[in-house]
Every structure is written in structure tokens, then in C-alpha cells.
Design a protein around this motif. Structure first.
Motif, PDB file in Angstrom:
ATOM      1  N   GLU A 219      57.094  23.628  41.485  1.00  0.00           N
ATOM      2  CA  GLU A 219      55.781  23.976  40.930  1.00  0.00           C
ATOM      3  C   GLU A 219      54.763  22.843  41.039  1.00  0.00           C
ATOM      4  N   LEU A 220      55.238  21.600  41.187  1.00  0.00           N
ATOM      5  CA  LEU A 220      54.347  20.448  41.195  1.00  0.00           C
ATOM      6  C   LEU A 220      54.530  19.646  42.475  1.00  0.00           C
ATOM      7  N   SER A 221      53.490  18.886  42.841  1.00  0.00           N
ATOM      8  CA  SER A 221      53.560  18.057  44.043  1.00  0.00           C
ATOM      9  C   SER A 221      52.717  16.809  43.841  1.00  0.00           C
ATOM     10  N   TYR A 350      46.925  26.157  36.600  1.00  0.00           N
ATOM     11  CA  TYR A 350      47.469  26.823  35.426  1.00  0.00           C
ATOM     12  C   TYR A 350      47.599  25.831  34.282  1.00  0.00           C
ATOM     13  N   PHE A 351      47.672  26.377  33.081  1.00  0.00           N
ATOM     14  CA  PHE A 351      48.071  25.615  31.905  1.00  0.00           C
ATOM     15  C   PHE A 351      49.575  25.810  31.723  1.00  0.00           C
ATOM     16  N   HIS A 367      44.583  35.127  31.070  1.00  0.00           N
ATOM     17  CA  HIS A 367      44.929  35.726  32.351  1.00  0.00           C
ATOM     18  C   HIS A 367      43.810  36.633  32.835  1.00  0.00           C
ATOM     19  N   ALA A 368      43.183  37.349  31.910  1.00  0.00           N
ATOM     20  CA  ALA A 368      42.044  38.193  32.269  1.00  0.00           C
ATOM     21  C   ALA A 368      40.894  37.351  32.823  1.00  0.00           C
ATOM     22  N   ALA A 369      40.813  36.095  32.345  1.00  0.00           N
ATOM     23  CA  ALA A 369      39.767  35.190  32.817  1.00  0.00           C
ATOM     24  C   ALA A 369      40.165  34.467  34.095  1.00  0.00           C
ATOM     25  N   GLY A 370      41.319  34.798  34.650  1.00  0.00           N
ATOM     26  CA  GLY A 370      41.763  34.186  35.893  1.00  0.00           C
ATOM     27  C   GLY A 370      42.487  32.870  35.699  1.00  0.00           C
ATOM     28  N   ILE A 371      43.026  32.647  34.487  1.00  0.00           N
ATOM     29  CA  ILE A 371      43.739  31.400  34.177  1.00  0.00           C
ATOM     30  C   ILE A 371      45.118  31.741  33.631  1.00  0.00           C
ATOM     31  N   ARG A 390      56.872  30.594  36.373  1.00  0.00           N
ATOM     32  CA  ARG A 390      56.307  30.026  37.590  1.00  0.00           C
ATOM     33  C   ARG A 390      54.947  30.673  37.871  1.00  0.00           C
ATOM     34  N   HIS A 391      54.116  30.002  38.647  1.00  0.00           N
ATOM     35  CA  HIS A 391      52.767  30.520  38.886  1.00  0.00           C
ATOM     36  C   HIS A 391      52.787  31.842  39.651  1.00  0.00           C
ATOM     37  N   ASP A 392      53.864  32.076  40.407  1.00  0.00           N
ATOM     38  CA  ASP A 392      53.951  33.323  41.173  1.00  0.00           C
ATOM     39  C   ASP A 392      55.112  34.208  40.706  1.00  0.00           C
TER      40      ASP A 392
END
Length: 606
Positions: A219-221, A350-351, A367-371, A390-392
Motif C-alpha cells: 500500500e505504501l512506497s 486515503y486516510f 467516501h461520497a466526497a471521493g476520500i 486496502r485502497h482497492d
């Protein structure tokens, strides 16, 4: 899920050396000095960690001896921690809000021989209990005043370390080389909900597991930018440090909560971790600002939220919005949501939410706000990170899938059991209590109630917090509390009662950041907190939220009566932990009359 996760590194100092070798001239940290951001490269970080480590060695600090840190989140905290570990010693974390007596307990129980103290206020705490902690040989202060004897400055410690490095060039490498995977690295005192805190023993192998598991999750880089404000005395903040060492990303450090919004815009992070209360506060401010903009602006805000929620729910169901809804969503995004994302710096992927349950309504709004708020789960006893969305690959209201190498099962009574590389080596000096939570097969009994759907875990409540009404019905109070906080931006804390009672009630506290502006707009600006809590208009405000809450709950979970307290819950009164978790027993004891008044002799039936 149960696959073994191993590390090529022997210790955290070994991991740090590897990071410096790979990323030496790259920016490692960014931190404020007189309201301007300064930087440290990895090479500079290494130099300071070495100076601190050898400075501690000059004071006689030996392998696995404990050194405390009594300070807020700042770059000096991180450097002191790295120096302690590179000295082969172990870090004892102490919240800066801890009382003098609390410091005496932690320093004494841990046997800490050195404590890093932020300023004169923290030094004075230690000085006032000096006779109770005879093993404490030296205090090192970041901003405080040296006394030429017991208290020295961080600069002085580093000067001593550099002198030792010049006289013995090979010493630092020998000290690092002697650190073993099973050596104690961190002693974190769980704030607990009853009694004195217990020291959780986490070894280098625990942190190396976390670093490798986070790396394996992908998830991180190194390209990420983290904004770190979390208390480093808490395990959540600590695990983010080892993630940075493994991946090499830049971290901007500033623990001042009041600076969060400004710092987000300045740092422009790609990810930020926080506790649910922070997201609740942001949500409350957004709603309040929309209301303050007038009826028309608030209608647009509510319309945008409705559109965003519809699209969010379709996306999570694997569906695509039609042409009309897609156009409406683009407009809603332009009018409302894009402005919100820009406040977070515009680069946020993401938070990450942890340390307590995140209300599903709050997660849905973001999530509705795209976050995405990627909720995770873990305990101090499991080195923080055990599960994360995970983000996906996520589900709102769930805490995600386990990290590689972590096993999970649900006991017959619903308790979540965990096993893996993150599980602690025990409670410090408390073998009997260790045996109560780690069984013969290595399963850690979390005390949380949960359920599994495939690999996804959902936490429904604390095992000890479950309410059983006198009618035999079970209620998960945290779920009810979270829903009310999401419905009413003027409420900060909610504590539900009802165990062995005929119905549920609640004590609530007001959120000063939102209730004060509301009071001014409604002609009550001259009233203080206590007066507002008792005012009929405020009662009406909360009543409407409680009615809305009850409309969506089973009857046995509904709040029949509630009372607004005339003050906030505080750490000083023992009602919340330093990480802001509710101490239910203390709240009930401190406000027993208020609770009793909600259960008069004329008992209502369910």
C-alpha cells in the motif's frame, strides 16, 4: 493469511542503517521550527541517532535497559527513539498528559534509567517524584533548562556522543551489531480502562514483522508523503515510524492538533493516519460551515451529499451510475467535494483510521466526497497493525483483511483471537496477566467481539462493554454511540448505559468547536459550556438527533433518556484515556447521580 513473514534485518538499527545506505541524501523528515518547515536527510538523521546513542552509552546505558520519552509528537521524539534503539536500549513511552504520579508508576515499573523530557513542565513532574524512582539516573530535556547535574540538554547529550564517536570510531557499529531480534525494543504502557497501565513488551522482531507485513501489503512506497501528528507514545504512531524505515517515504512531523488543517494544505500528504475523533471533528466542521453559509448553500450541500452517497453505494456494489447521475455527481463534486479535497492538500490517496471504531456514517460521507478512510485494526499487544482495508479492496464498516503472517479466528463467544509476528512477548513483570491473554497455542485473546466474512473482519464491540438489558437483549454500545455522533455534529462524546436495566440511556458531552458558533447564531453567545448543556434549545437540538437515531434502531437499542453533562470528559478526571478512549466505569462512577436520574422508580417496559 498464515504465511510466514521474515525479515532480512536483525533489528531496527539494522533496518535504519539499510535505509540510510539506500536513501542517504533524500529528505527523510520535515518539521516546523518557528512556524517554518525544516528538513533532515536520511544521512543527517543517522548522524543524530548515532550521537544520541553514543551519548546514552557515555551515561552507562546498557543493552535492553529502558529509556523513557515524555514528550509530544515532534522530530526530537523520533530522533530520541532511534538513538535509544541504536544504543541497544529500549524505549518506554509516556504520554505528555500523564500526571506526576502516573510518570512515577511508569518510570518505576519499567525501571527506566534515563528519561527524555520535552520541557520544564515535564522535567518538573519527574523532579517532584524523584525519590520514588531511584533508578532514574538522568533526565535529558529537549527545550527545558539544564541544572548541570541531573538534567542535561539534548544538545549536550549529542555533544558527548560525538566526542565518543571521534575517540572510538568502531564503537557504534559494535553496539548495533549486538542487538538481537528478541531484544526488548519498546515498552508501551496501555492506558487501559481500569487500574494502573500495563507495560506491553515489544521486541525488535515485532517491529520487523510489522515493517515487512506492511511492505508485503503493497500500500505504501518511497514516493508517498506522510503527515504524522499522532501521539508517538501510542502504538499507532510507532508503527508508522517502522513503515517509513522500510519504505523510505518522507514524513512531515508536527503533533499540534490545532495545526492539522493548516499542515495538510502545506505538506500536501498522500496519506495520513488518525483516530476516528479527528474525522468526526472534520465532518462536524464541514457540516457547520455549510449551515453557516445560509439555507441555499446548505441545501446544495445536502443535495451533493445525497448524490455522492448514491454514487458511492453503487461503486461499492460494483455498479455504474447512469448518465444523469454521473452528470449530477460531476456537478456535486465541482460545487462541494473538490473544495474539501483541496483543503487536504489535493494529493491525498486515503486516510488510515485506527485505535477505535469509525462510525460507518462518517466513512460513507468521506467516501461520497471521493476520500477513502481505510479503517484498520490492531492493539498495543499486537504491535498496532493486524488488519487494514486496502485502497482497492475495502469494505466500509469493516477493518479489512489481515496483514500477511497474521492468523485470526473467532472464539465460540465471538471474541477475536490473533496469532502472528506482531503479538507481544508479554506484559512487563506480569506473567500471570500475560497467561490470561496468550494461550498455550500462541493465540492472543483481544477482548473484542467480531465476525469474519471471508478474510474481512468486523469488530462489533468490546467483550466487556457489551450491554445486556434486564430484558435479556444484547446491545453493542459503541455502535449506537458512533451513530449518534455522526447524526449530531454538536456532540463530542456519547456513553450508553443499560446493563441489567430495562432500557438504554446515554450521557452526552458537547463539542465546543461546533456548539459555540451555533450558540452565537442562535442568540446564546453569552452562555458558557455548562449553561448551554442545560439550555432548552440545545436539548431540542440533541433530541431531534436522538429521535432520528432511534428511528433506525431495534427497539431494545433505542435511547429512552439522555443527559448532557455540564463539562467535557477529561483525562485528569480519569474518564478518558490519553488516546481518548472512554473509561466507562469511571464515567459511571463520576456521574452516578446523572445516570440514576435516567432510571426513576417508575420503570418503563421494553
Amino acid at each position: 493469511m498464515g504465511a510466514d513473514i521474515s525479515s532480512e534485518f536483525r533489528s531496527i538499527p539494522d533496518l535504519l542503517r539499510h535505509r540510510v545506505q539506500r536513501s542517504g541524501s533524500a529528505e527523510a523528515f520535515r518539521f516546523p521550527v518557528d512556524e517554518e518547515w525544516r528538513s533532515l536527510t536520511w544521512d543527517q538523521t543517522w548522524d543524530r541517532a548515532r550521537a544520541i546513542a553514543l551519548g546514552l552509552h557515555s551515561l552507562g546505558v546498557e543493552s535492553e535497559q529502558r529509556c523513557g520519552i515524555l514528550a509530544s509528537t515532534r522530530i526530537d521524539w523520533i530522533l530520541a527513539d532511534m538513538g535509544i534503539l541504536c544504543a541497544g536500549a529500549a524505549t518506554t513511552t509516556i504520554y505528555p498528559t500523564t500526571t506526576a504520579e502516573g510518570c512515577a508508576h511508569i518510570v518505576g515499573d519499567s525501571g527506566s534509567v534515563v528519561v527524555f523530557a520535552e520541557d520544564d513542565e515535564q522535567v518538573d513532574k519527574l523532579r517532584s517524584v524523584r525519590e520514588q524512582v531511584p533508578e532514574l539516573r538522568k533526565v535529558i530535556t529537549f527545550d527545558g533548562t539544564a541544572d548541570g547535574d541531573w538534567v542535561i540538554t539534548l544538545d549536550e547529550l549529542e555533544r558527548r556522543g560525538r566526542e565518543l564517536a571521534d575517540s572510538e570510531p568502531d564503537l557504534f557499529d559494535r553496539i548495533i551489531g549486538a542487538v538481537e531480534p528478541e531484544h526488548l525494543a519498546t515498552l508501551i504502557y496501555t492506558s487501559g480502562t481500569t487500574g494502573n497501565p500495563k507495560g506491553v513488551r515489544l521486541v525488535h522482531a515485532n517491529w520487523l514483522y510489522e515493517a515487512e507485513a506492511i511492505h508485503a501489503a503493497g500500500e505504501l512506497s518511497a514516493d508517498d508523503v506522510q503527515y504524522l501528528w499522532l501521539p508517538l507514545s501510542h502504538v499507532f504512531g510507532k508503527v508508522l515510524q517502522v513503515a517509513q524505515l522500510r519504505e523510505g517515504f518522507l514524513t512531515a512531523v508536527d503533533g499540534r492538533v490545532e495545526k492539522i488543517v493548516d499542515n495538510l494544505a502545506a505538506v500536501r500528504p498522500t496519506f495520513v493516519a488518525g483516530a476516528p475523533r479527528i474525522f468526526e471533528k472534520v465532518y462536524n466542521k464541514v457540516v457547520l460551515q455549510a449551515k453557516e453559509g445560509g439555507a441555499a448553500k446548505y441545501r446544495i450541500f445536502r443535495w451533493a451529499c445525497d448524490v455522492g452517497l448514491r454514487v458511492s453505494r453503487m461503486q461499492r456494489a460494483g455498479e455504474r451510475p447512469g448518465a444523469l447521475l454521473k452528470a449530477q455527481h460531476a456537478l456535486a463534486d465541482r460545487l462541494v467535494f473538490a473544495k474539501l479535497r483541496e483543503k487536504f492538500g489535493g494529493r491525498l490517496r486515503y486516510f488510515i483510521s485506527g485505535s477505535a471504531a469509525l462510525a460507518p456514517d462518517i466513512a460513507e460521507f468521506f467516501h461520497a466526497a471521493g476520500i477513502l478512510i481505510a479503517e484498520g485494526y490492531g492493539l498495543t499487544e499486537t504491535s498496532a497493525a493486524s488488519f487494514v482495508n486496502r485502497h482497492d479492496d475495502y469494505r466500509l464498516g469493516w477493518v479489512g483483511k489481515p496483514f500477511p503472517g497474521t492468523e485470526v479466528r473467532i472464539a465460540e463467544d465471538g471474541e477475536v483471537l490473533l496469532r502472528g509476528g506482531g503479538v507481544m512477548r508479554g506484559y512487563h513483570n506480569r506473567p500471570e496477566e500475560t497467561a490470561e491473554v496468550i494461550d498455550a497455542d500462541g493465540w492472543f485473546h483481544t477482548g473484542d467481539i467480531g465476525e469474519l466474512d471471508g478474510e474481512f473482519l468486523r469488530i462489533t464491540d468490546r467483550k466487556k462493554d457489551l450491554i445486556k438489558t434486564s430484558g435479556g437483549k444484547y446491545v453493542a454500545p459503541q455502535s449506537v454511540e458512533g451513530k449518534l455522533k455522526a447524526l449530531c455534529p454538536y456532540v463530542s462524546n456519547v456513553v450508553v448505559f443499560g446493563n441489567d436495566r430495562p432500557y438504554c440511556t446515554a450521557l452526552v458531552t458537547l463539542d465546543e468547536e461546533t456548539i459555540v458558533p451555533w450558540a452565537r447564531e442562535n442568540g446564546l453567545g453569552e452562555l458558557g459550556y455548562a449553561q448551554l448543556a442545560a439550555h432548552p434549545k440545545v436539548e431540542e437540538l440533541i433530541d431531534s438527533a436522538v429521535e432520528e437515531l432511534n428511528a433506525g434502531l431495534p427497539r431494545h437499542e433505542t435511547i429512552k433518556r439522555w443527559t448532557a453533562l455540564t463539562r467535557e470528559l477529561t483525562v485528569e478526571d480519569g474518564e478518558v484515556t490519553p488516546s481518548m478512549k472512554i473509561k466507562r466505569k469511571a464515567v459511571a462512577q463520576n456521574h452516578d447521580q446523572a445516570v440514576a436520574a435516567m432510571y426513576p422508580d417508575t420503570v418503563e417496559s421494553l
